[in-house]
Design a protein around this motif. Structure first.
Motif, PDB file in Angstrom:
ATOM      1  N   SER A  33      -8.441  -3.283  -7.810  1.00 25.11           N
ATOM      2  CA  SER A  33      -9.407  -3.960  -6.919  1.00 25.11           C
ATOM      3  C   SER A  33     -10.860  -3.675  -7.547  1.00 25.11           C
ATOM      4  O   SER A  33     -10.910  -2.560  -7.853  1.00 25.11           O
ATOM      5  CB  SER A  33      -9.324  -3.608  -5.594  1.00 25.11           C
ATOM      6  OG  SER A  33      -9.618  -2.549  -5.102  1.00 25.11           O
ATOM      7  N   GLU A  40      -8.307 -10.367  -4.035  1.00 26.32           N
ATOM      8  CA  GLU A  40      -7.466 -10.191  -2.686  1.00 26.32           C
ATOM      9  C   GLU A  40      -7.818 -11.169  -1.695  1.00 26.32           C
ATOM     10  O   GLU A  40      -6.770 -11.595  -1.046  1.00 26.32           O
ATOM     11  CB  GLU A  40      -7.957  -8.529  -2.227  1.00 26.32           C
ATOM     12  CG  GLU A  40      -6.917  -7.654  -3.265  1.00 26.32           C
ATOM     13  CD  GLU A  40      -7.946  -7.113  -4.414  1.00 26.32           C
ATOM     14  OE1 GLU A  40      -7.425  -6.197  -5.149  1.00 26.32           O
ATOM     15  OE2 GLU A  40      -9.063  -7.611  -4.398  1.00 26.32           O
ATOM     16  N   PHE A  44      -5.189 -13.898  -0.128  1.00 30.31           N
ATOM     17  CA  PHE A  44      -5.041 -14.122   1.339  1.00 30.31           C
ATOM     18  C   PHE A  44      -5.443 -15.480   1.950  1.00 30.31           C
ATOM     19  O   PHE A  44      -4.977 -16.006   2.714  1.00 30.31           O
ATOM     20  CB  PHE A  44      -5.800 -13.022   2.011  1.00 30.31           C
ATOM     21  CG  PHE A  44      -5.219 -11.706   2.358  1.00 30.31           C
ATOM     22  CD1 PHE A  44      -3.958 -11.632   2.569  1.00 30.31           C
ATOM     23  CD2 PHE A  44      -5.853 -10.543   1.706  1.00 30.31           C
ATOM     24  CE1 PHE A  44      -3.352 -10.280   2.511  1.00 30.31           C
ATOM     25  CE2 PHE A  44      -5.357  -9.408   2.128  1.00 30.31           C
ATOM     26  CZ  PHE A  44      -3.998  -9.006   2.278  1.00 30.31           C
ATOM     27  N   GLU A  51       1.794  -9.284   0.838  1.00 30.75           N
ATOM     28  CA  GLU A  51       1.326  -8.023   1.083  1.00 30.75           C
ATOM     29  C   GLU A  51       0.853  -7.521   0.028  1.00 30.75           C
ATOM     30  O   GLU A  51       1.329  -7.571  -1.196  1.00 30.75           O
ATOM     31  CB  GLU A  51       2.456  -7.167   1.384  1.00 30.75           C
ATOM     32  CG  GLU A  51       3.243  -7.236   2.551  1.00 30.75           C
ATOM     33  CD  GLU A  51       4.447  -6.417   2.922  1.00 30.75           C
ATOM     34  OE1 GLU A  51       4.654  -5.396   1.840  1.00 30.75           O
ATOM     35  OE2 GLU A  51       5.163  -6.482   3.875  1.00 30.75           O
ATOM     36  N   ILE A  52      -0.446  -6.720   0.006  1.00 28.73           N
ATOM     37  CA  ILE A  52      -1.326  -6.482  -1.308  1.00 28.73           C
ATOM     38  C   ILE A  52      -1.382  -4.766  -1.175  1.00 28.73           C
ATOM     39  O   ILE A  52      -1.820  -4.102  -0.096  1.00 28.73           O
ATOM     40  CB  ILE A  52      -2.702  -7.211  -1.362  1.00 28.73           C
ATOM     41  CG1 ILE A  52      -2.434  -8.689  -1.582  1.00 28.73           C
ATOM     42  CG2 ILE A  52      -3.361  -6.263  -2.387  1.00 28.73           C
ATOM     43  CD1 ILE A  52      -3.615  -9.350  -1.279  1.00 28.73           C
ATOM     44  N   ASP A  53      -0.975  -4.263  -2.101  1.00 33.28           N
ATOM     45  CA  ASP A  53      -1.331  -2.700  -2.566  1.00 33.28           C
ATOM     46  C   ASP A  53      -2.377  -2.798  -3.734  1.00 33.28           C
ATOM     47  O   ASP A  53      -2.309  -3.244  -4.814  1.00 33.28           O
ATOM     48  CB  ASP A  53      -0.433  -1.998  -2.876  1.00 33.28           C
ATOM     49  CG  ASP A  53       0.838  -1.829  -1.999  1.00 33.28           C
ATOM     50  OD1 ASP A  53       0.452  -1.867  -0.700  1.00 33.28           O
ATOM     51  OD2 ASP A  53       2.173  -1.678  -2.088  1.00 33.28           O
ATOM     52  N   SER A  54      -3.329  -2.310  -3.223  1.00 27.05           N
ATOM     53  CA  SER A  54      -4.548  -2.410  -4.222  1.00 27.05           C
ATOM     54  C   SER A  54      -5.223  -0.802  -4.612  1.00 27.05           C
ATOM     55  O   SER A  54      -5.051  -0.030  -3.753  1.00 27.05           O
ATOM     56  CB  SER A  54      -5.842  -2.844  -3.472  1.00 27.05           C
ATOM     57  OG  SER A  54      -7.071  -3.110  -4.429  1.00 27.05           O
ATOM     58  N   TYR A  69     -12.709  -2.911   2.272  1.00 25.11           N
ATOM     59  CA  TYR A  69     -11.412  -2.711   2.435  1.00 25.11           C
ATOM     60  C   TYR A  69     -11.194  -3.024   4.162  1.00 25.11           C
ATOM     61  O   TYR A  69     -10.116  -3.595   4.609  1.00 25.11           O
ATOM     62  CB  TYR A  69     -10.692  -1.380   2.000  1.00 25.11           C
ATOM     63  CG  TYR A  69      -9.321  -1.033   2.500  1.00 25.11           C
ATOM     64  CD1 TYR A  69      -8.324  -1.759   2.267  1.00 25.11           C
ATOM     65  CD2 TYR A  69      -9.336  -0.013   3.375  1.00 25.11           C
ATOM     66  CE1 TYR A  69      -7.006  -1.287   2.971  1.00 25.11           C
ATOM     67  CE2 TYR A  69      -8.198   0.506   4.083  1.00 25.11           C
ATOM     68  CZ  TYR A  69      -7.077  -0.230   3.713  1.00 25.11           C
ATOM     69  OH  TYR A  69      -5.849   0.147   4.298  1.00 25.11           O
ATOM     70  N   LYS A  73      -8.339  -5.404   5.854  1.00 21.67           N
ATOM     71  CA  LYS A  73      -7.491  -4.693   6.584  1.00 21.67           C
ATOM     72  C   LYS A  73      -7.597  -5.388   8.341  1.00 21.67           C
ATOM     73  O   LYS A  73      -6.396  -5.775   8.762  1.00 21.67           O
ATOM     74  CB  LYS A  73      -7.426  -3.436   6.695  1.00 21.67           C
ATOM     75  CG  LYS A  73      -6.348  -2.731   7.356  1.00 21.67           C
ATOM     76  CD  LYS A  73      -5.024  -2.782   6.925  1.00 21.67           C
ATOM     77  CE  LYS A  73      -3.994  -2.004   7.189  1.00 21.67           C
ATOM     78  NZ  LYS A  73      -2.742  -1.907   6.429  1.00 21.67           N
ATOM     79  N   SER A  78      -2.300  -6.838   6.037  1.00 24.51           N
ATOM     80  CA  SER A  78      -1.271  -6.589   5.113  1.00 24.51           C
ATOM     81  C   SER A  78      -1.812  -6.066   3.702  1.00 24.51           C
ATOM     82  O   SER A  78      -1.608  -6.787   2.739  1.00 24.51           O
ATOM     83  CB  SER A  78      -0.064  -7.744   4.970  1.00 24.51           C
ATOM     84  OG  SER A  78      -0.687  -8.860   4.624  1.00 24.51           O
ATOM     85  N   ILE A  79      -2.700  -5.281   3.738  1.00 28.24           N
ATOM     86  CA  ILE A  79      -3.218  -4.840   2.581  1.00 28.24           C
ATOM     87  C   ILE A  79      -3.581  -3.066   2.888  1.00 28.24           C
ATOM     88  O   ILE A  79      -3.592  -2.681   3.777  1.00 28.24           O
ATOM     89  CB  ILE A  79      -4.822  -5.386   2.411  1.00 28.24           C
ATOM     90  CG1 ILE A  79      -5.264  -4.934   0.827  1.00 28.24           C
ATOM     91  CG2 ILE A  79      -5.795  -5.143   3.479  1.00 28.24           C
ATOM     92  CD1 ILE A  79      -6.520  -5.636   0.592  1.00 28.24           C
TER      93      ILE A  79
END
Length: 144
Positions: A33, A40, A44, A51-54, A69, A73, A78-79
């Motif tokens: 990110s 992101e 969305f 689901e995002i993992d940054s 962030y 959130k 779901s980040i």
């Protein structure tokens, strides 16, 4: 009961009304990110079942991104935002990987990309910045 066939691009869904198709599984996205989280937010806005993992490696950029962030959130839930090197992450559970790499192309970056994507079976989108003074052929000669 009314059934419908709904076409969304190449995929077809058969489901009950209302007309909104449902994804069978959650789309798992891994991203590098920027501190503004533009990518992101776009994900969305276009997909509710994600689901995002940054990840952010640079600590200053990570600190600058915490406020944005927290807003994402709170809005989407779901980040996750982590201070880590994305090349140390197992990418195999993800469906989509977005690598927005800052800095110039070098052999270490290319090797990291190749190594980290060895067992990945999803979609990858990579952006690289290059030195405007160099031409692509110069990099080809340098790295081959």
């Amino acid at each position: 009961m009314t059934m419908s066939l709904i076409s969304c691009g190449r995929k077809h869904y058969t489901k009950n009304h209302p007309w909104q198709p449902k994804r069978k599984k959650t789309l798992k996205v891994c991203s590098l990110s920027a501190d503004n989280f533009k990518f992101e937010e776009l994900v969305f806005e276009t997909n509710s079942n994600v689901e995002i993992d940054s990840f952010e490696y640079d600590f200053d950029a990570y600190k600058n991104g915490i406020k944005q962030y927290k807003m994402l959130k709170k809005t989407y839930g779901s980040i996750n935002f982590k201070h880590d090197n994305i090349f140390n992450v197992d990418l195999s559970p993800y469906d989509f990987v977005f690598l927005d790499l800052c800095g110039t192309i070098n052999l270490e970056t290319i090797n990291n990309i190749i190594f980290s994507l060895q067992n990945f079976k999803g979609i990858v989108f990579i952006t690289l910045m290059t030195n405007r003074e160099r031409k692509l052929g110069d990099y080809y000669k340098l790295f081959t």
